[in-house]
Scaffold this active site. Sequence first.
Site, PDB file in Angstrom:
ATOM      1  N   HIS A 272       0.835  -1.208   0.000  1.00  0.00           N
ATOM      2  CA  HIS A 272       0.000   0.000   0.000  1.00  0.00           C
ATOM      3  C   HIS A 272       0.874   1.264   0.000  1.00  0.00           C
ATOM      4  O   HIS A 272       0.719   2.142  -0.855  1.00  0.00           O
ATOM      5  CB  HIS A 272      -0.909  -0.019   1.236  1.00  0.00           C
ATOM      6  CG  HIS A 272      -1.807   1.180   1.374  1.00  0.00           C
ATOM      7  ND1 HIS A 272      -3.121   1.169   0.976  1.00  0.00           N
ATOM      8  CD2 HIS A 272      -1.574   2.425   1.869  1.00  0.00           C
ATOM      9  CE1 HIS A 272      -3.660   2.363   1.221  1.00  0.00           C
ATOM     10  NE2 HIS A 272      -2.740   3.142   1.755  1.00  0.00           N
ATOM     11  N   GLU A 273       1.800   1.312   0.915  1.00  0.00           N
ATOM     12  CA  GLU A 273       2.648   2.506   1.016  1.00  0.00           C
ATOM     13  C   GLU A 273       3.559   2.637  -0.202  1.00  0.00           C
ATOM     14  O   GLU A 273       3.873   3.751  -0.622  1.00  0.00           O
ATOM     15  CB  GLU A 273       3.465   2.501   2.320  1.00  0.00           C
ATOM     16  CG  GLU A 273       2.638   2.436   3.621  1.00  0.00           C
ATOM     17  CD  GLU A 273       1.577   3.530   3.757  1.00  0.00           C
ATOM     18  OE1 GLU A 273       1.775   4.624   3.197  1.00  0.00           O
ATOM     19  OE2 GLU A 273       0.542   3.269   4.420  1.00  0.00           O
ATOM     20  N   GLU A 302      -4.712   7.965  -2.758  1.00  0.00           N
ATOM     21  CA  GLU A 302      -5.229   6.690  -2.250  1.00  0.00           C
ATOM     22  C   GLU A 302      -5.516   5.721  -3.410  1.00  0.00           C
ATOM     23  O   GLU A 302      -5.422   4.510  -3.241  1.00  0.00           O
ATOM     24  CB  GLU A 302      -6.469   6.966  -1.400  1.00  0.00           C
ATOM     25  CG  GLU A 302      -6.754   5.955  -0.329  1.00  0.00           C
ATOM     26  CD  GLU A 302      -5.620   5.779   0.685  1.00  0.00           C
ATOM     27  OE1 GLU A 302      -5.488   4.672   1.220  1.00  0.00           O
ATOM     28  OE2 GLU A 302      -4.848   6.748   0.929  1.00  0.00           O
TER      29      GLU A 302
HETATM   30 MG    MG Z   1      -3.051   5.325   2.327  1.00  0.00          MG
END
Ligand code: MG
Length: 503
Positions: A272-273, A302
Amino acid sequence: MSEFDQEYFPHKESQELLRSYKTIWALNHATSLLSWDQETYMPEDGVFERSIALSEIATLIQRLITDKSFLEKIEALEKIEDPTIYERALIRVLRRSLKYYLKVPPEIIAEFSKTASEANVVWRNARKENNFEKFKPYLDKLVSLNIKIADYLGYEKNPYDALLDLYEEGLTADEFKRIVDKLVPGLKKILDKILSDGYFSRPCPLENMSYDVNVMRKVNEKILEIFGYDRRRLRLDVSAHPFTTNMGIRDVRITTRYEGIDFRRTMFSVIHEFGHALYELQIDERLSFTPLASGVSMGIHESQSRFWENIIGRSREFIYAIYDLLADNLDLRGKYDVEEIYRYFNIVRPGLIRVDADEVTYNFHIVLRFELENMMINQEIKTEDLPELWNDYMEKLLGIRPKTYSEGVLQDIHWSSGSIGYFPSYSLGTLIAAHIRDKMSKEIDLADNVRNLRFEPVKKWLREKIHMYGSIYPPRELLKRSLDIEVDPTVFLRYLEEKFLLK
Ligand code: MG
């Protein structure tokens, strides 16, 4: 010789403005580094001095950006007749950061920041002690300050719009409501089918399997290497809550945490990061030192993290391709076949905690917060009614009811920091990620690239469509120009159906 890119910023007005901005840029750079250090390596008691240093720098930035001579430089650029798109973007982005400071009186800003830091400490304890009454007076104050701020910022129809815009440029409650009205019934149908089928919802022993932190550290590093880990520009560290921060285009840092159990948690934090980091790393270097050199909005950001985490990381192709890596390091061979790992990474189950939610149930958590925030800011509900409303709504959406405040209304940090209007950008990001998959798959063979762990074409596509632009275009315009889309939940719903119902 001009200091900033002559083609992008040909006028002396933009060169002079950027020259002045460079000090603000440097202070932001320092702030990012100090904040990163605070979460990673700083000894605990350092927070007493660090918080003072950070708030002094924040005040200094505010003073510089609202300084008369800086405003005059913006006005001078606004007067030129033939600005480039980069110069126009410069005005837009700086005007946006100024809007807050120029419209909201300094005493309100000061009161807000003081209340938020106190509320944050109180919230931490209130959550631990499951005591909503303790947090309530602070929440009351933060809600009423947010209502005041919305009034100062101005809005056409709904005061909540003024707050949404702080996190997602141009987003309105009406627009988000239209998305939600399509999204929720579709999600409910999909969730019901998944639950009655039982395949993706039944438990997996891996959820409770503990792991060796050093082994998992190696696996995470290896996954970053598979994606193309440029250690000269990116590093991975450990913090209590995973995050990404960027000092500039050439220095981006991500973190994960190691809970010692349920290894997908740390692994998917890293993926995710990485998605957030890649966005910053692939911005056009000619924008360096300018306010355009960072991701344009929370929603777009996001979408990048979700794309890597869910669309790539949780895909069957990816999991098949990294099975050996996982099986060898975590001793899974002979115990869990690749299909079971795929299922483990994709378990769908209604839960009370947003940050633990899967791809299907996640958006229900956001819808709940959106509806409550919208009513709070419109003064249709009182904070004393929040816990019950939260629980009723949770039951309506996911069929489960929190037994404590801590697993209900007190679970998130956002309200305690005064952030109201932030949550919808998480949902937007998820929906945009599905659009990206849809568009990308028409131009490159996404599945085949992932199956062969070939990520250069994927990264190139993302760079050319989204990353390189930094903050040049407002989010909605970027999506229109690059992907020719407006956010539409049907694309995301179709993706979920394909993935979970046609398995
Ligand atoms: Mg995030």
